[in-house]
Design an enzyme around this catalytic site. Structure first.
Site, mmCIF file in Angstrom:
data_model
loop_
_atom_site.group_PDB
_atom_site.id
_atom_site.type_symbol
_atom_site.label_atom_id
_atom_site.label_comp_id
_atom_site.label_asym_id
_atom_site.label_seq_id
_atom_site.Cartn_x
_atom_site.Cartn_y
_atom_site.Cartn_z
ATOM 1 N N LYS A 1 0.842 -1.200 0.000
ATOM 2 C CA LYS A 1 0.000 0.000 0.000
ATOM 3 C C LYS A 1 0.876 1.248 0.000
ATOM 4 C CE LYS A 1 -3.828 -2.548 1.980
ATOM 5 N NZ LYS A 1 -4.548 -3.034 3.151
ATOM 6 N N GLN B 1 -5.017 -1.652 9.316
ATOM 7 C CA GLN B 1 -4.926 -3.003 8.757
ATOM 8 C C GLN B 1 -5.546 -4.028 9.709
ATOM 9 O OE1 GLN B 1 -3.798 -3.604 5.656
ATOM 10 N NE2 GLN B 1 -4.077 -5.797 5.813
ATOM 11 N N ASP C 1 -11.397 2.305 3.449
ATOM 12 C CA ASP C 1 -11.720 0.877 3.348
ATOM 13 C C ASP C 1 -13.221 0.662 3.138
ATOM 14 O OD1 ASP C 1 -9.616 -1.028 3.582
ATOM 15 O OD2 ASP C 1 -9.302 -0.451 5.670
HETATM 16 N N1 GUN Z 1 -7.045 -7.110 5.896
HETATM 17 C C1 GUN Z 1 -7.288 -7.866 4.799
HETATM 18 N N2 GUN Z 1 -7.835 -7.127 3.803
HETATM 19 C C2 GUN Z 1 -7.936 -5.863 4.293
HETATM 20 C C3 GUN Z 1 -8.410 -4.651 3.733
HETATM 21 O O1 GUN Z 1 -8.875 -4.570 2.586
HETATM 22 N N3 GUN Z 1 -8.337 -3.570 4.550
HETATM 23 C C4 GUN Z 1 -7.866 -3.627 5.823
HETATM 24 N N4 GUN Z 1 -7.855 -2.513 6.550
HETATM 25 N N5 GUN Z 1 -7.425 -4.746 6.360
HETATM 26 C C5 GUN Z 1 -7.449 -5.852 5.597
#
Ligand code: GUN
Length: 288
Positions: free
Chosen positions: A54, A98, A121
């Protein structure tokens, strides 16, 4: 028959390219880059890889990224305080915490604390509600990436039987909504579903979001189906693999996404899209 491979890396590169061009122009005009704060708590190795990817994507499209790597022992209160601080930080347009979080921290409490306008998200209940209605302030990243991949294959969803295996808040549920809004006939399957194979066999579009290596086998797939693999697992040799038994399913399917190089890169591209949207909406509402 051999399925056509849907190249997530290529589609993601073209989305990121479009975002980079728009970002350069907006940064020049506004004198500030879009900013994404990425918060990770603890030492989950998969999470670390995602967070690094990211950050890399932010640099590629011209965003600023702010990383907060917190110790496993971080308390819920400390994390809530960080979220509040980021909510108030004018350089931060998007906040991503996350998941999964350590067990002593309530994911719901943290998600609820994020300013919905910075919730890139789309996990906050307010944004989940928007998705349900079909008014997308923010796109749910992984499902939106899947929709882009299906579109890139030139496949129409209208009237098709779309089977989603998995009912998580991150993928299964929002995925089903996006397909429904495109007039698909949607079936959601999960761990308690009976006769799973009979259902998946009737899917024109099959989305696997189970979290189990090689769960979808060739005998579960209809000839010519579009198979999208959201899984990100490690096999017995510790190699990255999806939920789909790719080597055998590609003999039956019409289109298939690989792992890696399928849905993963698209999720990140959609996150960049949401961050740019947050930046533009903040400028619209806060700046003259
Ligand atoms: N953990 C697995 N996929 C995601 C996601 O798309 N966003 C976040 N914040 N955590 C994750």
């Amino acid at each position: 028959m051999n399925a056509e491979i849907i190249d997530g890396k290529a589609v993601s590169a073209s989305v990121k390219n479009r975002i980079a061009v728009e970002t350069a122009a907006l940064t020049e005009k506004n004198g500030r880059k879009p900013g994404l704060a990425v918060v990770i708590v603890g030492e989950n190795p998969a999470s670390k890889v995602y967070v690094n990817n990211k950050k890399k994507a932010c640099a590629e499209v011209g965003f600023e990224s702010f990383e907060y790597a917190l110790a496993e022992e971080t308390s819920e209160e400390e994390l809530l305080n960080l979220v509040k601080k980021l909510n108030a930080d004018s350089k931060v347009d998007g906040i991503l915490v996350q998941l999964p979080l350590p067990r002593h921290i309530s994911e719901n409490k943290i998600i609820n604390a994020i300013d919905p306008k910075k919730d890139v998200d789309a996990f906050h209940p307010e944004n989940v509600g928007h998705i349900m209605i079909g008014d997308y302030s923010f796109l749910p990243c992984t499902p939106a990436g899947v929709m882009e991949l299906i579109a890139s294959a030139g496949v129409s969803i209208e009237g098709k039987h779309c089977v989603v295996i998995g009912r998580s808040n991150i993928v299964g549920k929002p995925m089903s909504m996006l397909l429904l809004h495109k007039n698909g006939t949607v079936t959601i399957c999960h761990s308690r579903t009976k006769n799973l194979k009979e259902i998946t066999k009737t899917a024109d579009i099959l989305i696997a979001a189970v979290g189990k290596a090689y769960f979808v086998t060739a005998d579960m797939v209809k000839e010519g189906a579009v198979v999208i693999d959201v899984g990100m697992n490690r096999n017995a040799e510790n190699k990255l693999c999806g939920d789909v038994d790719y080597e055998n399913v590609k003999e039956v399917a019409g289109f298939i996404t690989p792992v890696p190089g399928g849905v993963g890169p698209m999720t990140i591209a959609m996150l960049m899209e949401n961050t740019l949207t947050a930046y533009k909406q903040r400028r619209d509402s806060e700046c003259p």
